[in-house]
Design an enzyme around this catalytic site. Structure first.
Site, mmCIF file in Angstrom:
data_model
loop_
_atom_site.group_PDB
_atom_site.id
_atom_site.type_symbol
_atom_site.label_atom_id
_atom_site.label_comp_id
_atom_site.label_asym_id
_atom_site.label_seq_id
_atom_site.Cartn_x
_atom_site.Cartn_y
_atom_site.Cartn_z
ATOM 1 N N HIS A 196 0.844 -1.209 0.000
ATOM 2 C CA HIS A 196 0.000 0.000 0.000
ATOM 3 C C HIS A 196 0.883 1.265 0.000
ATOM 4 O O HIS A 196 0.740 2.124 -0.869
ATOM 5 C CB HIS A 196 -0.904 -0.025 1.241
ATOM 6 C CG HIS A 196 -1.798 1.173 1.377
ATOM 7 N ND1 HIS A 196 -3.125 1.151 1.022
ATOM 8 C CD2 HIS A 196 -1.554 2.436 1.808
ATOM 9 C CE1 HIS A 196 -3.656 2.344 1.237
ATOM 10 N NE2 HIS A 196 -2.726 3.147 1.718
ATOM 11 N N GLU A 197 1.786 1.345 0.948
ATOM 12 C CA GLU A 197 2.641 2.544 1.031
ATOM 13 C C GLU A 197 3.561 2.625 -0.188
ATOM 14 O O GLU A 197 3.880 3.718 -0.658
ATOM 15 C CB GLU A 197 3.455 2.545 2.332
ATOM 16 C CG GLU A 197 2.620 2.541 3.626
ATOM 17 C CD GLU A 197 1.555 3.621 3.695
ATOM 18 O OE1 GLU A 197 1.712 4.676 3.037
ATOM 19 O OE2 GLU A 197 0.539 3.413 4.392
ATOM 20 N N GLU A 202 -4.744 7.857 -2.793
ATOM 21 C CA GLU A 202 -5.231 6.603 -2.232
ATOM 22 C C GLU A 202 -5.567 5.604 -3.343
ATOM 23 O O GLU A 202 -5.444 4.388 -3.156
ATOM 24 C CB GLU A 202 -6.452 6.901 -1.354
ATOM 25 C CG GLU A 202 -6.714 5.921 -0.241
ATOM 26 C CD GLU A 202 -5.564 5.736 0.745
ATOM 27 O OE1 GLU A 202 -4.667 6.612 0.834
ATOM 28 O OE2 GLU A 202 -5.547 4.697 1.408
ATOM 29 N N HIS A 219 1.740 4.477 -2.826
ATOM 30 C CA HIS A 219 1.833 5.933 -2.609
ATOM 31 C C HIS A 219 3.204 6.431 -3.079
ATOM 32 O O HIS A 219 3.322 7.480 -3.711
ATOM 33 C CB HIS A 219 1.706 6.262 -1.115
ATOM 34 C CG HIS A 219 0.298 6.246 -0.591
ATOM 35 N ND1 HIS A 219 -0.700 7.030 -1.108
ATOM 36 C CD2 HIS A 219 -0.272 5.556 0.444
ATOM 37 C CE1 HIS A 219 -1.830 6.820 -0.427
ATOM 38 N NE2 HIS A 219 -1.594 5.918 0.512
HETATM 39 ZN ZN ZN Z 1 -2.991 5.237 1.959
#
Ligand code: ZN
Length: 507
Positions: A270-271, A300, A274
Site C-alpha cells: 500500500h505505502e 489513495e 503511494h
Molecule cells: Zn494510503
C-alpha cells in the site's frame, strides 16, 4: 510590463515559492524522523522546531509579498506570458491564500492549541475508553470548524468547503449519489458473502512469521513494483505511512505483526503504491509546488491499486507465493495457492476501519461521512455521538461496538480537525477500480503479466496516466482523461462482485 519584466517577476515568484517548498521538505523529513528513528527524549524539542518551520511556511503563504505576486501574475496582460507550471502554481497559491488569509492569525493559533490539546485528550479517552474525556475538546474543534466555515464561505453545502481541501471539486451532491449507489450494492453483496457456506480457511495466517523474514519479502516485492531504492528506503514505524520529500527521496514505512503477516505485507505494498506516485512525477516539476500528488483520493487510488487490485489478485500470488513460502516454509505447508488466495481475501464485517477488508471498507467511511455532515450542520450533537455511531455501525455493517474505544474513539482525525478527510479513502477505492477498467483496454493480459511477476508495465501505465502529472491536473481531469467519465462507483461494485463470487463460490 515588457517581456523582461515579466520574466523577472516570474522568476522572483518561483524563487519565493521554492523557499516555501524547502520549508515543507524540512518539515517532511523531521516528521519522518519523529515517526521512525528519533529518540524519545528528543521528540518534544523536535516538535517545537517543526512548529516554528510550519508557522514560517504558513506566514509566507499569507504574506503581503505573496498577495502582491499573485495580483501581478493574474493580470490578464501577464497571465498568458508565463509558463504553464507558473500559471498552475499561481492558481494553487491563490486558492491557499484565499482560504488562509481570511482567518485571523490569533484564531488560527487558538485552533492549533485546541487541536494539540484535543489530540492528548483523545489519546487519554481512547486508552480509558471514556468518551466524556474527549467530548469538551471535540466540541471546541467542531466550533472552530464552523467558525472557519463562516470565513471561508460555501456555495451549496458547508461540507463542500471541507471536502475541497482534500479532494478539490468534490461535493456533497456528488458524494450523496455515489455513496447511495455503492451502499445498496455493497450491503447486498456482503449479505451473499456472509450467507455462503464456503468460508475461506484462515488458520494459516496467524502463525509466527519472523519480522526480518517478512522484511526480506518486502524488498523483493517493492523492487518488482519498480520502487527505486536509490530514491527511497524502508523503515519500521507504529502507524505506517509514505513520505515524499522530493522524487529522489520518497520513503516507505511499515509495521510488523509476527502473528499476522498481512499487516506488513499489504501495508508495505500500500505505502509502496503511494511512493511510486511521488517517485515518478515528471522531472520538469521537481522543486515546484506541483511536484506532489494531486489529491488525497487520487493518492489513495494508487496505494489501493497496488494493495488490492494487484496484490490481492490470485495471479499475483502465482508468482509471489513461492517466494513467500521460501521465507517461512512451515507456515504454508500444505496450503495450496487457492487456499492462500481465498484466505487473504476473507470478508468479516468488523468494528475497526483500518482493519476492514475490501468489501466493507467503504461502509466504514460512509458512517463517518454521514456523521460529519450532520455535525457541521447542527443536525446532531456531539454528546450523542457514541449512540449515533453504534446505531449507524449496526445499520451499515451489522455489528455494534461494545466500547467507544472500538467505536467513535477509534480514529485520530477529528481531534486534529480533519473533517472532510474520510471520504477520500472511499474515493480511492472507487477511482482504483475505474483505473483498472481503463487499464484493461491497454493491458489486456494483465493477469498473465501478474502471474509472471511482470509488474513494470502496470507501473509505467500508472506513471503515464497519473504519476507524471503531479498537481498539474485536478483529480476530476485525471479521471476524465484516463477513464472518460466522472466518479462512477459501478466499476468497484463489478470488480468486487466478480472477485467474491470466486472467493466465496457464490452462484
Ligand atoms: Zn494510503
Amino acid at each position: 510590463m515588457n517581456q523582461t519584466e515579466i520574466q523577472n517577476l516570474e522568476k522572483a515568484f518561483m524563487d519565493f515559492v521554492h523557499k516555501i517548498e524547502h520549508y515543507e521538505e524540512a518539515i517532511g523529513l523531521i516528521d519522518w524522523d519523529l515517526h521512525t528513528k528519533a529518540p524519545k527524549k528528543g521528540r518534544a524539542q523536535r516538535s517545537e522546531v517543526m512548529g516554528t518551520l510550519s508557522e514560517q511556511a504558513f506566514n509566507m503563504m499569507i504574506s503581503p509579498e505573496m498577495k502582491d505576486y499573485l495580483e501581478r501574475l493574474s493580470d490578464p496582460d501577464v497571465k498568458g506570458k508565463v509558463s504553464i507550471i507558473t500559471q498552475k502554481t499561481v492558481e494553487y497559491y491563490q486558492k491557499e491564500y484565499e482560504r488562509n488569509h481570511r482567518i485571523p492569525g490569533e484564531r488560527y493559533r487558538a485552533f492549533k492549541v485546541a487541536a494539540a490539546n484535543a489530540g492528548d485528550a483523545w489519546e487519554d479517552a481512547k486508552k480509558n475508553d471514556d468518551f466524556s474525556l474527549f467530548l469538551p475538546h471535540l466540541k471546541k474543534i467542531i466550533a472552530f470548524k464552523k467558525e472557519f466555515l463562516q470565513y471561508w464561505g460555501y456555495d451549496e453545502h458547508p461540507y463542500d468547503t471541507l471536502l475541497d481541501e482534500y479532494e478539490p471539486g468534490m461535493t456533497v451532491k456528488i458524494l450523496d449519489e455515489v455513496f447511495a449507489k455503492l451502499r445498496g450494492q455493497l450491503v447486498e453483496l456482503l449479505q451473499q458473502v456472509m450467507d455462503s457456506p464456503h468460508r475461506p480457511d484462515t488458520d494459516f495466517i496467524f502463525q509466527k512469521f519472523d519480522a526480518r523474514r517478512q522484511e526480506a519479502f518486502h524488498y523483493v516485492v517493492l523492487k518488482a513494483m519498480g520502487y527505486d531504492f536509490d530514491a527511497g528506503r524502508l523503515d519500521e514505524t507504529v502507524h505506517p505511512f509514505a513520505t515524499g520529500l522530493n522524487p529522489g527521496d520518497v520513503r516507505v514505512t511499515t509495521k510488523y505483526d509476527e502473528g499476522d503477516f498481512r499487516t506488513s505485507v499489504f501495508g508495505t505494498i500500500h505505502e509502496g503504491g503511494h511512493a511510486l506516485y511521488e517517485q515518478n512525477i515528471a522531472p520538469e516539476l521537481i522543486g515546484t509546488t506541483m511536484c506532489t500528488g494531486t489529491s488525497y483520493g487520487i493518492h489513495e487510488s494508487q496505494s489501493l491499486f497496488w494493495e488490492n487490485i494487484v496484490a490481492r489478485n490470485r495471479y499475483f500470488w502465482e508468482h509471489f507465493y513461492p517466494e513467500l513460502r521460501k521465507l517461512n516454509p512451515d507456515q504454508f505447508d500444505g496450503i495450496s495457492l487457492d487456499q492462500f488466495y481465498r484466505g487473504i481475501n476473507v470478508v468479516q464485517p468488523s468494528l475497526i476501519r483500518i482493519e476492514a477488508d475490501e468489501l466493507t471498507y467503504c461502509l466504514h467511511v460512509m458512517v463517518r461521512y454521514e456523521i460529519e455532515k450532520a455535525l457541521i450542520t447542527d443536525q446532531i450533537k456531539a454528546e450523542d455521538l457514541p449512540q449515533i455511531w453504534n446505531d449507524k455501525m449496526e445499520e451499515y455493517l451489522g455489528v455494534r461496538p461494545d466500547s467507544d474505544r472500538e467505536g467513535v474513539l477509534q480514529d485520530v482525525h477529528w481531534s486534529m480537525g480533519d473533517f472532510g478527510y474520510f471520504p477520500s479513502y472511499a474515493l480511492g477505492y472507487i477511482y482504483s477500480a475505474q483505473l483498472k477498467r481503463a487499464m484493461d483496454r491497454d493491458i489486456p493480459d494483465f493477469d498473465q503479466k501478474l502471474a509472471r511477476g511482470e509488474l513494470s508495465p502496470i507501473r509505467e501505465w500508472l506513471t503515464d496516466k497519473v504519476h507524471r502529472h503531479g498537481k498539474m491536473k485536478k483529480p476530476i481531469e485525471i479521471l476524465q482523461d484516463v477513464t472518460g467519465e466522472g466518479v462512477n462507483p459501478q466499476h468497484l461494485v463489478d470488480y468486487l462482485t466478480e472477485k467474491y463470487r470466486n472467493v466465496y463460490k457464490l452462484s
